[in-house]
Design a protein around this motif. Sequence first.
Motif, PDB file in Angstrom:
ATOM      1  N   VAL A 221      37.109  13.921  -7.224  1.00  0.00           N
ATOM      2  CA  VAL A 221      37.938  14.850  -7.993  1.00  0.00           C
ATOM      3  C   VAL A 221      37.127  16.110  -8.300  1.00  0.00           C
ATOM      4  O   VAL A 221      35.981  16.015  -8.750  1.00  0.00           O
ATOM      5  CB  VAL A 221      38.413  14.194  -9.304  1.00  0.00           C
ATOM      6  N   PRO A 222      37.659  17.299  -8.058  1.00  0.00           N
ATOM      7  CA  PRO A 222      36.925  18.527  -8.387  1.00  0.00           C
ATOM      8  C   PRO A 222      36.498  18.526  -9.854  1.00  0.00           C
ATOM      9  O   PRO A 222      37.316  18.333 -10.755  1.00  0.00           O
ATOM     10  CB  PRO A 222      37.952  19.629  -8.103  1.00  0.00           C
ATOM     11  N   GLY A 223      35.219  18.720 -10.069  1.00  0.00           N
ATOM     12  CA  GLY A 223      34.666  18.672 -11.414  1.00  0.00           C
ATOM     13  C   GLY A 223      33.914  17.393 -11.695  1.00  0.00           C
ATOM     14  O   GLY A 223      33.167  17.306 -12.680  1.00  0.00           O
ATOM     15  N   ALA A 224      34.063  16.378 -10.838  1.00  0.00           N
ATOM     16  CA  ALA A 224      33.368  15.110 -11.057  1.00  0.00           C
ATOM     17  C   ALA A 224      31.855  15.290 -11.007  1.00  0.00           C
ATOM     18  O   ALA A 224      31.113  14.546 -11.663  1.00  0.00           O
ATOM     19  CB  ALA A 224      33.816  14.083 -10.019  1.00  0.00           C
ATOM     20  N   GLU A 225      31.419  16.283 -10.252  1.00  0.00           N
ATOM     21  CA  GLU A 225      29.971  16.524 -10.141  1.00  0.00           C
ATOM     22  C   GLU A 225      29.377  17.040 -11.448  1.00  0.00           C
ATOM     23  O   GLU A 225      28.146  17.050 -11.618  1.00  0.00           O
ATOM     24  CB  GLU A 225      29.706  17.520  -9.007  1.00  0.00           C
ATOM     25  N   ARG A 260      37.043  12.047 -18.611  1.00  0.00           N
ATOM     26  CA  ARG A 260      35.727  12.697 -18.718  1.00  0.00           C
ATOM     27  C   ARG A 260      35.704  13.999 -17.920  1.00  0.00           C
ATOM     28  O   ARG A 260      35.164  15.015 -18.377  1.00  0.00           O
ATOM     29  CB  ARG A 260      34.631  11.756 -18.212  1.00  0.00           C
ATOM     30  N   ILE A 261      36.289  13.939 -16.707  1.00  0.00           N
ATOM     31  CA  ILE A 261      36.323  15.151 -15.880  1.00  0.00           C
ATOM     32  C   ILE A 261      37.221  16.198 -16.533  1.00  0.00           C
ATOM     33  O   ILE A 261      36.870  17.385 -16.604  1.00  0.00           O
ATOM     34  CB  ILE A 261      36.809  14.812 -14.457  1.00  0.00           C
ATOM     35  N   TRP A 262      38.366  15.773 -17.028  1.00  0.00           N
ATOM     36  CA  TRP A 262      39.307  16.687 -17.663  1.00  0.00           C
ATOM     37  C   TRP A 262      38.679  17.400 -18.857  1.00  0.00           C
ATOM     38  O   TRP A 262      38.913  18.595 -19.072  1.00  0.00           O
ATOM     39  CB  TRP A 262      40.553  15.922 -18.093  1.00  0.00           C
ATOM     40  N   ASP A 263      37.866  16.694 -19.605  1.00  0.00           N
ATOM     41  CA  ASP A 263      37.242  17.283 -20.791  1.00  0.00           C
ATOM     42  C   ASP A 263      36.377  18.489 -20.447  1.00  0.00           C
ATOM     43  O   ASP A 263      36.234  19.415 -21.260  1.00  0.00           O
ATOM     44  CB  ASP A 263      36.397  16.234 -21.522  1.00  0.00           C
ATOM     45  N   VAL A 264      35.803  18.503 -19.234  1.00  0.00           N
ATOM     46  CA  VAL A 264      34.921  19.616 -18.870  1.00  0.00           C
ATOM     47  C   VAL A 264      35.603  20.667 -18.006  1.00  0.00           C
ATOM     48  O   VAL A 264      35.066  21.758 -17.824  1.00  0.00           O
ATOM     49  CB  VAL A 264      33.646  19.114 -18.152  1.00  0.00           C
ATOM     50  N   ASP A 268      38.911  25.652 -17.859  1.00  0.00           N
ATOM     51  CA  ASP A 268      38.626  26.556 -16.736  1.00  0.00           C
ATOM     52  C   ASP A 268      39.091  25.891 -15.444  1.00  0.00           C
ATOM     53  O   ASP A 268      38.290  25.559 -14.566  1.00  0.00           O
ATOM     54  CB  ASP A 268      37.126  26.873 -16.676  1.00  0.00           C
ATOM     55  N   LEU A 269      40.381  25.691 -15.347  1.00  0.00           N
ATOM     56  CA  LEU A 269      40.938  24.972 -14.205  1.00  0.00           C
ATOM     57  C   LEU A 269      40.837  25.813 -12.937  1.00  0.00           C
ATOM     58  O   LEU A 269      40.960  27.036 -12.980  1.00  0.00           O
ATOM     59  CB  LEU A 269      42.396  24.613 -14.487  1.00  0.00           C
ATOM     60  N   PHE A 330      47.277  17.227 -18.320  1.00  0.00           N
ATOM     61  CA  PHE A 330      46.349  16.247 -17.739  1.00  0.00           C
ATOM     62  C   PHE A 330      47.020  15.484 -16.599  1.00  0.00           C
ATOM     63  O   PHE A 330      46.434  15.309 -15.518  1.00  0.00           O
ATOM     64  CB  PHE A 330      45.867  15.280 -18.826  1.00  0.00           C
ATOM     65  N   PHE A 331      48.244  15.035 -16.813  1.00  0.00           N
ATOM     66  CA  PHE A 331      48.917  14.260 -15.775  1.00  0.00           C
ATOM     67  C   PHE A 331      49.334  15.145 -14.599  1.00  0.00           C
ATOM     68  O   PHE A 331      49.335  14.679 -13.449  1.00  0.00           O
ATOM     69  CB  PHE A 331      50.114  13.513 -16.367  1.00  0.00           C
TER      70      PHE A 331
END
Length: 649
Positions: A221-225, A260-264, A268-269, A330-331
């Motif tokens: 998922v983009p942002g998982a890193e 966790r990913i969504w929180d960061v 800035d999507l 989020f969904f």
Amino acid sequence: MVFNGRVSGPSPAAHPAAQVPDAPARATSIDAPTRAALVAHLAPLGVAEGYINAAGAYVSTPTATLALVSGDFDLDAPNGAGAPLICTPGRYHPDLFGTVIMENGHTYRAVGFVNQAGYHILYTDTGLRRLVIAAPEQLHTPGRSWGWQVQLYAARSRDSWGIGDFRDLAQICRLAATQGASCVQVSPVHAVAPTSVPQDSPYSPASRMFLNLLHLAPGLVPGAERVDLSDLAAAGHALNADRLIDRTRVWALKREALERIWDVVHLDLPTEYRRWRADQAGALARFAVWCALVEQYDSSTWRDWPAEYTRPDGPGVAAFAEAHADRVEFFCWAQWAAEAQYEIACHSGVDVLADLAVGFDVNSEDAWAYQDQLCFDFEIGAPPDLHNTEGQRWGLPPFNPVLLQRDDFRPFISMVHAALAHAGALRVDHVMQLWRLYWVPLEGTAHDGVYVYYPVDSLLAILRVEASRHDAWIVGEDMGTVAAGVRETMEAIRMLGNRSAMRSPVASFPELGVGTSSTHDQVTVAGLLTGADVDELVRIGKAADFQQMNTTRRGLAELARIDPDKPASQITQDDIRAAVLARYQLLSTAPSRVVVVSLDDAAMAKERPNMPGTVDVYPNWRWSLPEPVETIMTSPLARQLAEVMNERR
């Protein structure tokens, strides 16, 4: 999905009625004149007075059922609306005269022709409004080839979090392409409700428009890193040690990872997401609001929610969406992430043959969204037959065909469009759904059911429009007994049929079709040869034709040059390999355009994915493959199967 009780079309009303086994007393409590009036009212609307069952006997629809269904068809006549007009682009049609509003908004005076495929509106000179479905006459078909047949949830890799995911599907497709395969047939990937205990069956979805987040690979998922998921990944990998899939634990881990990913990322999507979100219709926002409501109550039984939330267009739902805007977003974002992964898988070297379920759960978002077009006093099922004397009921509410047509088939068009957005082909489960469905009263039994016919010409035309837009081919699952003329129509429009060697001789498979060894409802090669499937049937007390199963087992053993009298307890892994190879050597000679090799057979799995007619006595849809999918697909047996198929296909 294989259902019992498929029967041919209704007999003329003059046919003498046969007895209905165990028919309730209420079926005869309405006098004959009333029944005649009901039939006169309902027959033009597609409700059958009776049908020919699988044994060739005529069965009358109970009068009480006709009276019940009549309430769903007591509709006012549409004001100034006519039946859909189906035409071929560029070909003259005698009714195509008047003002046409094209799908793209262009308006012109039609004089017998429309040149663009799609959905247009015709206003005749008398003011009648008609939907125009301009469709190619035939579907695109694949060449002679082969592919893999995969239950995605079962196809776990070493990197999976307890369930097969879209990253695994991409890997399967890439490996299939290197082996010479042309397609990968995959189990339904429809969305399920985000409750703490997710639905196991892929055939009872929450929505056929959106994707199952359980198949999302969190690490991609983009942002998982930007976050630490190592603890969740370790817990997810540990789930692979258990053959049975635990969707409750899988979802708990994947939801935590997504959060966790969504929180960061939520402040800035990515631009890609914002562009995708802007392109989506209102269906996405509605689905996301429903997901947030499901999560709020940890229940998808929307009819038990507070009254202000039971309709998607109500002010209460709008207020909830505003108050929970972050969770709704989020969904939406999670669906974007899932679709991006699924799109990659669908463009990984072969056609993904997606599976379209016959319906959706009564507590689904689709039911919530389309509640005004559904008949909640009934559920889809199948009538009794010699193999299933009680018939079947599937917990799926049927569409009212009259209201579906009045809405210009928007739910069906949207669903097929979504299904083919990325997949190269589509398998329509229980293709008879396009012609007719068996409605079972909620308060009755399958003996009390009624066949209701659908505007099949329009539905098939829509399939041709959508398939042409995506250059996709279509498979209709038509196994078992089907109504007269169905297969002839399928052949005429170049829709592929579906056959299983567990039910039909391989030599009898139609050329325009997809051939398989078995379906997800049937025994695997290993399960048949070792007797493990019979043992399981006996354990759960499920009736079966054990003599026929033994005959089939002996035939398989002889085909593989194994002593048919060899005790099941002495069957070795080498015997199973020989049987699997012999089975697919035979299948490779099938006349069918496409033959698919079951990954379950390549893995020598003994368990069938689903035991029809059971709920708690068998772990339906929970069996994973016995080894990681990358191990199975690169095994000597898989390589031999690919060689056999490439040589003869």
